[in-house]
Enzyme design. Structure first.
Site, PDB file in Angstrom:
ATOM      1  N   ASN A 139       0.803  -1.235   0.000  1.00  0.00           N
ATOM      2  CA  ASN A 139       0.000   0.000   0.000  1.00  0.00           C
ATOM      3  C   ASN A 139       0.831   1.278   0.000  1.00  0.00           C
ATOM      4  O   ASN A 139       0.471   2.253  -0.645  1.00  0.00           O
ATOM      5  CB  ASN A 139      -1.023  -0.020   1.147  1.00  0.00           C
ATOM      6  CG  ASN A 139      -0.396   0.070   2.503  1.00  0.00           C
ATOM      7  OD1 ASN A 139       0.730  -0.412   2.710  1.00  0.00           O
ATOM      8  ND2 ASN A 139      -1.082   0.676   3.445  1.00  0.00           N
ATOM      9  N   GLY A 239      -2.499  -4.265  10.790  1.00  0.00           N
ATOM     10  CA  GLY A 239      -3.669  -3.517  10.340  1.00  0.00           C
ATOM     11  C   GLY A 239      -4.304  -2.684  11.438  1.00  0.00           C
ATOM     12  O   GLY A 239      -4.000  -2.825  12.617  1.00  0.00           O
ATOM     13  N   CYS A 271      -2.960   2.104   6.405  1.00  0.00           N
ATOM     14  CA  CYS A 271      -3.157   1.449   7.715  1.00  0.00           C
ATOM     15  C   CYS A 271      -3.850   2.394   8.681  1.00  0.00           C
ATOM     16  O   CYS A 271      -4.779   2.001   9.383  1.00  0.00           O
ATOM     17  CB  CYS A 271      -1.822   0.967   8.272  1.00  0.00           C
ATOM     18  SG  CYS A 271      -0.547   2.218   8.292  1.00  0.00           S
ATOM     19  N   GLU A 450       8.183   2.328  14.675  1.00  0.00           N
ATOM     20  CA  GLU A 450       9.000   2.794  13.558  1.00  0.00           C
ATOM     21  C   GLU A 450       9.052   4.313  13.662  1.00  0.00           C
ATOM     22  O   GLU A 450       8.275   4.922  14.388  1.00  0.00           O
ATOM     23  CB  GLU A 450       8.392   2.345  12.232  1.00  0.00           C
ATOM     24  CG  GLU A 450       8.411   0.837  12.167  1.00  0.00           C
ATOM     25  CD  GLU A 450       8.400   0.260  10.780  1.00  0.00           C
ATOM     26  OE1 GLU A 450       9.374  -0.417  10.430  1.00  0.00           O
ATOM     27  OE2 GLU A 450       7.412   0.460  10.075  1.00  0.00           O
TER      28      GLU A 450
HETATM   29  P1  NAD Z   1      -0.098  -8.901   3.739  1.00  0.00           P
HETATM   30  O1  NAD Z   1      -0.052  -9.305   5.163  1.00  0.00           O
HETATM   31  O2  NAD Z   1      -0.894  -9.708   2.805  1.00  0.00           O
HETATM   32  O3  NAD Z   1       1.392  -8.887   3.123  1.00  0.00           O
HETATM   33  C1  NAD Z   1       2.428  -8.127   3.686  1.00  0.00           C
HETATM   34  C2  NAD Z   1       3.769  -8.717   3.284  1.00  0.00           C
HETATM   35  O4  NAD Z   1       3.890 -10.003   3.905  1.00  0.00           O
HETATM   36  C3  NAD Z   1       3.936  -8.956   1.786  1.00  0.00           C
HETATM   37  O5  NAD Z   1       5.258  -8.640   1.399  1.00  0.00           O
HETATM   38  C4  NAD Z   1       3.697 -10.453   1.660  1.00  0.00           C
HETATM   39  O6  NAD Z   1       4.332 -11.035   0.530  1.00  0.00           O
HETATM   40  C5  NAD Z   1       4.319 -10.953   2.961  1.00  0.00           C
HETATM   41  N1  NAD Z   1       3.866 -12.293   3.380  1.00  0.00           N
HETATM   42  C6  NAD Z   1       2.734 -12.952   3.036  1.00  0.00           C
HETATM   43  N2  NAD Z   1       2.704 -14.182   3.622  1.00  0.00           N
HETATM   44  C7  NAD Z   1       3.831 -14.286   4.361  1.00  0.00           C
HETATM   45  C8  NAD Z   1       4.377 -15.310   5.190  1.00  0.00           C
HETATM   46  N3  NAD Z   1       3.763 -16.490   5.363  1.00  0.00           N
HETATM   47  N4  NAD Z   1       5.567 -15.089   5.792  1.00  0.00           N
HETATM   48  C9  NAD Z   1       6.208 -13.914   5.628  1.00  0.00           C
HETATM   49  N5  NAD Z   1       5.756 -12.903   4.838  1.00  0.00           N
HETATM   50  C10 NAD Z   1       4.580 -13.095   4.214  1.00  0.00           C
HETATM   51  O7  NAD Z   1      -0.535  -7.374   3.729  1.00  0.00           O
HETATM   52  P2  NAD Z   1      -0.855  -6.462   2.459  1.00  0.00           P
HETATM   53  O8  NAD Z   1      -2.169  -6.854   1.908  1.00  0.00           O
HETATM   54  O9  NAD Z   1       0.339  -6.404   1.559  1.00  0.00           O
HETATM   55  O10 NAD Z   1      -0.951  -5.003   3.169  1.00  0.00           O
HETATM   56  C11 NAD Z   1      -2.092  -4.497   3.730  1.00  0.00           C
HETATM   57  C12 NAD Z   1      -2.065  -4.635   5.237  1.00  0.00           C
HETATM   58  O11 NAD Z   1      -0.915  -3.997   5.778  1.00  0.00           O
HETATM   59  C13 NAD Z   1      -3.240  -3.946   5.906  1.00  0.00           C
HETATM   60  O12 NAD Z   1      -3.742  -4.753   6.942  1.00  0.00           O
HETATM   61  C14 NAD Z   1      -2.633  -2.668   6.461  1.00  0.00           C
HETATM   62  O13 NAD Z   1      -3.334  -2.085   7.546  1.00  0.00           O
HETATM   63  C15 NAD Z   1      -1.290  -3.155   6.877  1.00  0.00           C
HETATM   64  N6  NAD Z   1      -0.354  -2.039   7.030  1.00  0.00           N
HETATM   65  C16 NAD Z   1       0.061  -1.700   8.289  1.00  0.00           C
HETATM   66  C17 NAD Z   1       0.908  -0.599   8.459  1.00  0.00           C
HETATM   67  C18 NAD Z   1       1.393  -0.182   9.820  1.00  0.00           C
HETATM   68  O14 NAD Z   1       2.342   0.588   9.873  1.00  0.00           O
HETATM   69  N7  NAD Z   1       0.815  -0.662  10.900  1.00  0.00           N
HETATM   70  C19 NAD Z   1       1.326   0.130   7.331  1.00  0.00           C
HETATM   71  C20 NAD Z   1       0.868  -0.244   6.079  1.00  0.00           C
HETATM   72  C21 NAD Z   1       0.033  -1.346   5.933  1.00  0.00           C
END
Ligand code: NAD
Length: 469
Positions: A139, A239, A271, A450
């Protein structure tokens, strides 16, 4: 992950506005992660032995290069992620600002000196941890990469970054700029690949001393389990379902503007977006009327067009999840869609994953719209009687990332900042976070921080020395 049929082990990066291919990347496998770790082990001691200010200088040079190339980088980011060009430019500038910030504090990396005692002289020194990992979502791929790269590198660590395979291209370009400015290639590797293979390899490795993961709660839980017993320091940035509370004494126009920017920026895929809105009943009618007026002026469009204020969702699956949720809410409850609520019918947008910006009222406060993380351009509004009810509703979910209260009253401000379960609480603002401000969640939204000095601390260990003369 859809493989490119003509070239095995490669995958296409798709422009969510057009469905066309923006690029093709090689997918990193578990063995690629292992070999990057081996190379980082060889590169570590030279990098760690530089004085921190020297490392900071390289980050500063890279930030200047990123600023010079911001137009080209923004276009690439828009073409892979879909966000409008002005948002992509904000993100690229944000990345440069984070690197500049960590460069600016690089000279302050130091331990502490204790008063002389019977034991003699005691002091602490700060040392890098070793090889660290970063797992990034799609995102805000560039900004989130900077949040991890800036502190990890300034502290003297090597870093292996795994971006989402949906949006790896701009991160790879940023890494090549960092390399060209003096970061050795084996000190910073960017390995796009599937989460299950490359991401898990980072989580499971005992050689990764710290891992900062940003993504969904479900994946964060998997990463936490995989990391268990490996001795690594874990940061989970997960999230959120940020509440926004609008009090009776709020400046209504500025709260309306804050809600629109806070919810529809990045097509609602942030997020810390405003994901649920609670408004006091005595101003609810005026507030919702003005909100509807503003939201109905936003037309989704291809982010490459200068006039576009909101782009598409990341892919068709994400769009369909939002569409089904809205249809289900409308059909199952007495909910009213004040504006939006469907896939736009314009033929120009038919190949992209667009959804109309949506304002919805009347959904029960315990329905999915208010209790889950909704990652798309949908704002549910609920009317509340007083601050106690607003805070109870705001704290109802398992999330604890951000929250905001809109008021002119000091009493309301303090009550909300004290009582809201969130890692960050804004008053009369939502969403924006400068690089020096620590940021992270509580409850299901994760742990660790962070940004700011807090993030730098997470990438260093402390050694105590006692000298008896
Ligand atoms: P996601 O959890 O699907 O993927 C995030 C990352 O994890 C990707 O690089 C993915 O390839 C990797 N991943 C997937 N399966 C894995 C595994 N088994 N082991 C290790 N890595 C793995 O999330 P998304 O859909 O890419 O992003 C959206 C989510 O991120 C939302 O829930 C959003 O709120 C959250 N987010 C949080 C913040 C924050 O700072 N708290 C910032 C941005 C996004």
């Amino acid at each position: 992950m859809p493989l490119n049929k003509t070239e095995p082990d490669r995958t296409d990066v798709i422009n969510p506005a057009t469905g066309e291919r923006t690029g093709t990347i090689k997918i990193s496998r578990e063995e690629d992660v292992k070999s990057a770790i081996d190379r980082a082990e060889d590169a570590f001691s030279d990098w760690a032995s530089k004085i921190p200010r020297e490392r900071g200088k390289i980050l500063f040079l890279a930030a200047q290069e990123i600023r010079k190339k911001q137009n080209e980088l923004s276009e690439l980011l828009t073409a892979e992620q879909g966000k409008p060009l002005f948002e992509a430019k904000n993100e690229i500038q944000g990345c440069a600002a984070v690197l500049e910030y960590y460069s600016s504090i690089s000279g302050t990396v130091r331990g502490d000196f204790m008063p002389k005692s019977d034991y003699g002289y005691s002091f602490t020194v700060k040392k890098p941890l070793g090889i660290c990992g970063a797992i990034i979502p799609w995102n805000m791929p560039v900004l989130i990469m900077a949040w991890k790269t800036g502190p990890a590198l300034v502290a003297g660590n090597c870093l292996i970054v795994k971006p989402s395979s949906k949006t790896p291209l701009t991160s790879l370009r940023i890494a090549s700029i960092l390399h060209s400015c003096g970061i050795p290639e084996d000190v910073l590797s960017v390995l796009p690949g599937s989460g299950i293979e490359a991401g898990s390899a980072l989580a499971k490795s005992r050689k990764i001393a710290a891992l900062s993961f940003t993504g969904s709660v479900d994946t964060g839980n998997i990463v936490e389990k995989l990391s268990c017993g490996t001795g690594k320091r874990l940061t989970l940035e997960l999230g959120g379902s940020d509440p926004m509370i609008v009090c009776s004494d709020a400046d209504i126009d500025s709260a309306v503007a804050g809600a629109v920017a806070g919810r529809f920026y990045n097509c609602g895929q942030t997020c810390t977006a405003v994901k649920r809105l609670y408004v006091m009943e005595d101003i609810a009618e005026e507030f919702q009327r003005k909100l509807k007026e503003k939201i109905s002026q936003i037309r989704p469009g291809n982010g490459m067009m200068r006039e576009t204020k909101m782009g598409p969702l990341i892919d068709i699956d994400a769009r369909d999840r939002i569409s089904d949720l809205i249809t289900g809410t409308r059909d199952n409850y007495d909910a009213e869609i004040l504006t939006g609520g469907k896939i736009p019918d314009s033929p120009d947008l038919s190949n992209g994953s667009f959804f109309e910006p949506t304002l919805i009222t009347g959904a029960p406060k315990d329905s999915r719209l208010f209790t889950e993380e909704i990652f798309g351009p949908v704002l549910p509004v609920a009317v509340v009687k007083n601050m106690d009810e607003a805070i109870a509703e705001a704290n109802r979910t398992e999330f604890g990332l951000g929250a905001s209260v809109w008021t002119k009253s000091l009493k309301n401000s303090f009550e909300a900042t004290e009582m809201l379960d969130a890692g960050i609480v804004w008053v009369n603002r939502h969403l924006k976070i400068p690089p020096e401000v620590p940021f992270g969640g509580e409850k299901e939204s994760g742990f660790g921080r962070e940004n700011g000095l807090s993030a730098l601390e997470r990438y260093m260990k402390e050694k105590t020395v006692i000298i008896t003369p």
